[in-house]
Scaffold this motif. Structure first.
Motif, PDB file in Angstrom:
ATOM      1  N   THR A   1      51.414  98.748  -9.533  1.00  0.00           N
ATOM      2  CA  THR A   1      52.792  98.407  -9.176  1.00  0.00           C
ATOM      3  C   THR A   1      53.031  96.939  -9.529  1.00  0.00           C
ATOM      4  O   THR A   1      53.239  96.618 -10.685  1.00  0.00           O
ATOM      5  N   GLN A   2      52.958  96.057  -8.566  1.00  0.00           N
ATOM      6  CA  GLN A   2      53.167  94.637  -8.841  1.00  0.00           C
ATOM      7  C   GLN A   2      51.886  93.976  -9.333  1.00  0.00           C
ATOM      8  O   GLN A   2      50.780  94.392  -8.975  1.00  0.00           O
ATOM      9  N   SER A   3      52.068  92.944 -10.144  1.00  0.00           N
ATOM     10  CA  SER A   3      50.923  92.171 -10.652  1.00  0.00           C
ATOM     11  C   SER A   3      51.373  90.730 -10.841  1.00  0.00           C
ATOM     12  O   SER A   3      52.516  90.468 -11.222  1.00  0.00           O
ATOM     13  N   TRP A   4      50.485  89.801 -10.568  1.00  0.00           N
ATOM     14  CA  TRP A   4      50.843  88.387 -10.615  1.00  0.00           C
ATOM     15  C   TRP A   4      49.605  87.543 -10.892  1.00  0.00           C
ATOM     16  O   TRP A   4      48.473  88.000 -10.777  1.00  0.00           O
ATOM     17  N   ILE A   5      49.836  86.293 -11.240  1.00  0.00           N
ATOM     18  CA  ILE A   5      48.755  85.342 -11.493  1.00  0.00           C
ATOM     19  C   ILE A   5      48.691  84.369 -10.335  1.00  0.00           C
ATOM     20  O   ILE A   5      49.722  83.903  -9.833  1.00  0.00           O
ATOM     21  N   ASN A   6      47.479  84.059  -9.903  1.00  0.00           N
ATOM     22  CA  ASN A   6      47.246  83.018  -8.901  1.00  0.00           C
ATOM     23  C   ASN A   6      46.606  81.816  -9.587  1.00  0.00           C
ATOM     24  O   ASN A   6      45.592  81.960 -10.273  1.00  0.00           O
ATOM     25  N   ARG A   7      47.197  80.662  -9.382  1.00  0.00           N
ATOM     26  CA  ARG A   7      46.619  79.419  -9.897  1.00  0.00           C
ATOM     27  C   ARG A   7      46.277  78.531  -8.707  1.00  0.00           C
ATOM     28  O   ARG A   7      47.168  78.119  -7.963  1.00  0.00           O
ATOM     29  N   SER A   8      44.992  78.269  -8.521  1.00  0.00           N
ATOM     30  CA  SER A   8      44.558  77.412  -7.413  1.00  0.00           C
ATOM     31  C   SER A   8      44.105  76.076  -7.977  1.00  0.00           C
ATOM     32  O   SER A   8      43.066  75.981  -8.626  1.00  0.00           O
ATOM     33  N   LYS A   9      44.900  75.062  -7.719  1.00  0.00           N
ATOM     34  CA  LYS A   9      44.524  73.706  -8.141  1.00  0.00           C
ATOM     35  C   LYS A   9      43.515  73.131  -7.154  1.00  0.00           C
ATOM     36  O   LYS A   9      43.267  73.706  -6.090  1.00  0.00           O
ATOM     37  N   LYS A  10      42.953  72.000  -7.502  1.00  0.00           N
ATOM     38  CA  LYS A  10      42.010  71.334  -6.596  1.00  0.00           C
ATOM     39  C   LYS A  10      42.688  71.068  -5.255  1.00  0.00           C
ATOM     40  O   LYS A  10      43.819  70.581  -5.194  1.00  0.00           O
ATOM     41  N   GLY A  11      42.010  71.453  -4.163  1.00  0.00           N
ATOM     42  CA  GLY A  11      42.534  71.239  -2.814  1.00  0.00           C
ATOM     43  C   GLY A  11      43.344  72.405  -2.274  1.00  0.00           C
ATOM     44  O   GLY A  11      43.709  72.402  -1.107  1.00  0.00           O
ATOM     45  N   GLU A  12      43.629  73.424  -3.115  1.00  0.00           N
ATOM     46  CA  GLU A  12      44.433  74.558  -2.675  1.00  0.00           C
ATOM     47  C   GLU A  12      43.563  75.736  -2.258  1.00  0.00           C
ATOM     48  O   GLU A  12      42.414  75.858  -2.688  1.00  0.00           O
ATOM     49  N   SER A  13      44.125  76.616  -1.425  1.00  0.00           N
ATOM     50  CA  SER A  13      43.395  77.776  -0.910  1.00  0.00           C
ATOM     51  C   SER A  13      44.362  78.949  -0.770  1.00  0.00           C
ATOM     52  O   SER A  13      45.570  78.803  -0.991  1.00  0.00           O
ATOM     53  N   HIS A  14      43.826  80.116  -0.395  1.00  0.00           N
ATOM     54  CA  HIS A  14      44.650  81.297  -0.114  1.00  0.00           C
ATOM     55  C   HIS A  14      44.363  81.744   1.312  1.00  0.00           C
ATOM     56  O   HIS A  14      43.209  81.990   1.674  1.00  0.00           O
ATOM     57  N   ARG A  15      45.397  81.875   2.104  1.00  0.00           N
ATOM     58  CA  ARG A  15      45.253  82.234   3.515  1.00  0.00           C
ATOM     59  C   ARG A  15      44.732  83.665   3.669  1.00  0.00           C
ATOM     60  O   ARG A  15      44.801  84.473   2.734  1.00  0.00           O
ATOM     61  N   LEU A  16      44.267  83.983   4.856  1.00  0.00           N
ATOM     62  CA  LEU A  16      43.823  85.334   5.181  1.00  0.00           C
ATOM     63  C   LEU A  16      45.013  86.293   5.094  1.00  0.00           C
ATOM     64  O   LEU A  16      46.062  86.045   5.688  1.00  0.00           O
ATOM     65  N   HIS A  17      44.851  87.385   4.348  1.00  0.00           N
ATOM     66  CA  HIS A  17      45.933  88.341   4.171  1.00  0.00           C
ATOM     67  C   HIS A  17      45.378  89.684   3.712  1.00  0.00           C
ATOM     68  O   HIS A  17      44.199  89.795   3.381  1.00  0.00           O
ATOM     69  N   HIS A  18      46.229  90.711   3.705  1.00  0.00           N
ATOM     70  CA  HIS A  18      45.906  91.996   3.101  1.00  0.00           C
ATOM     71  C   HIS A  18      47.131  92.425   2.299  1.00  0.00           C
ATOM     72  O   HIS A  18      48.113  91.674   2.210  1.00  0.00           O
ATOM     73  N   HIS A  19      47.083  93.597   1.680  1.00  0.00           N
ATOM     74  CA  HIS A  19      48.164  94.017   0.786  1.00  0.00           C
ATOM     75  C   HIS A  19      48.804  95.311   1.299  1.00  0.00           C
ATOM     76  O   HIS A  19      48.361  96.404   0.936  1.00  0.00           O
ATOM     77  N   PRO A  20      49.849  95.201   2.127  1.00  0.00           N
ATOM     78  CA  PRO A  20      50.532  96.401   2.629  1.00  0.00           C
ATOM     79  C   PRO A  20      51.187  97.192   1.496  1.00  0.00           C
ATOM     80  O   PRO A  20      51.484  96.648   0.429  1.00  0.00           O
ATOM     81  N   ASN A  21      51.428  98.469   1.747  1.00  0.00           N
ATOM     82  CA  ASN A  21      52.091  99.366   0.796  1.00  0.00           C
ATOM     83  C   ASN A  21      51.345  99.481  -0.529  1.00  0.00           C
ATOM     84  O   ASN A  21      51.956  99.688  -1.583  1.00  0.00           O
TER      85      ASN A  21
END
Length: 197
Positions: free
Chosen positions: A81-101
């Motif tokens: 379905t959906q698709s995207w790019i994640n770019r994590s620069k220095k100092g960045e993070s991704h929070r705790l999450h899950h993928h509904p639906n």
């Protein structure tokens, strides 16, 4: 002699794209031409529809089918379905999450350094007690972490919570994520699980 068997396991499927030249082309394209939101997510949430990513989309689709066949022993189908790019620069993070639906979610590493942060999967069921133990294993751990490897695709059930700690590398960590849903008939009539999409 005692026997211990893991039951109700959570699958983490891995496969690898070995075409380095193509990945280098994608890395350059992402760095030069893809637009991003302030949080590091691409503005496009249908990135795999772009011609530039068509070879990867086919690879992802085949891996999803293999996941279903090997783990669920089914010929039922899922579609991206959906698709995207994640770019994590220095100092960045991704929070705790899950993928509904979504049924199965995927993360593919276009680029990362050896010291880039690992993706961490969080156990959804809470253990009612904790012993004073010498180490953790698949029965007692709350987290499982998987290091990012260039060209690695990870597939996992979308309800599994996950996060990525702060990127301490000097270079951006680039990954493609996607979700899936049912494609056509799923389940069966006799168990009252039939779903025609």
């Amino acid at each position: 002699m005692s026997i211990i068997k893991p039951i109700f396991a959570t699958p983490l499927f891995m496969d690898f794209w070995y075409g380095k030249k193509y990945l280098n082309e994608l890395k350059r394209y992402i760095e030069e031409d893809v637009e991003f939101e302030d949080d590091g997510q691409s503005k496009s949430t249908n990135i795999l529809a772009e011609e530039k990513f068509s070879r990867l989309r086919k690879f992802f689709h085949n891996c999803v089918l293999e996941y279903l066949k090997e783990i669920h022993k089914t010929e039922d189908k899922l579609k991206i379905t959906q698709s995207w790019i994640n770019r994590s620069k220095k100092g960045e993070s991704h929070r705790l999450h899950h993928h509904p639906n979504s049924v199965i979610s995927g993360v593919f590493y276009v680029y990362s350094e050896e010291n880039s942060p690992h993706i961490q999967f969080y156990r959804s069921d809470v253990l009612p007690y904790q012993f004073n133990c010498d180490g953790f294993n698949e029965y007692t751990s709350d987290f499982y972490h998987q290091p990012p490897q260039i060209g690695a695709l990870l597939l996992f059930p979308s309800h599994v919570s996950h996060f990525v700690e702060q990127n301490n590398a000097d270079t951006d960590r680039l990954s493609i994520s996607f979700n899936t849903t049912f494609d056509g008939v799923c389940g069966n009539d006799w168990s009252l699980t039939l779903n025609t999409v």
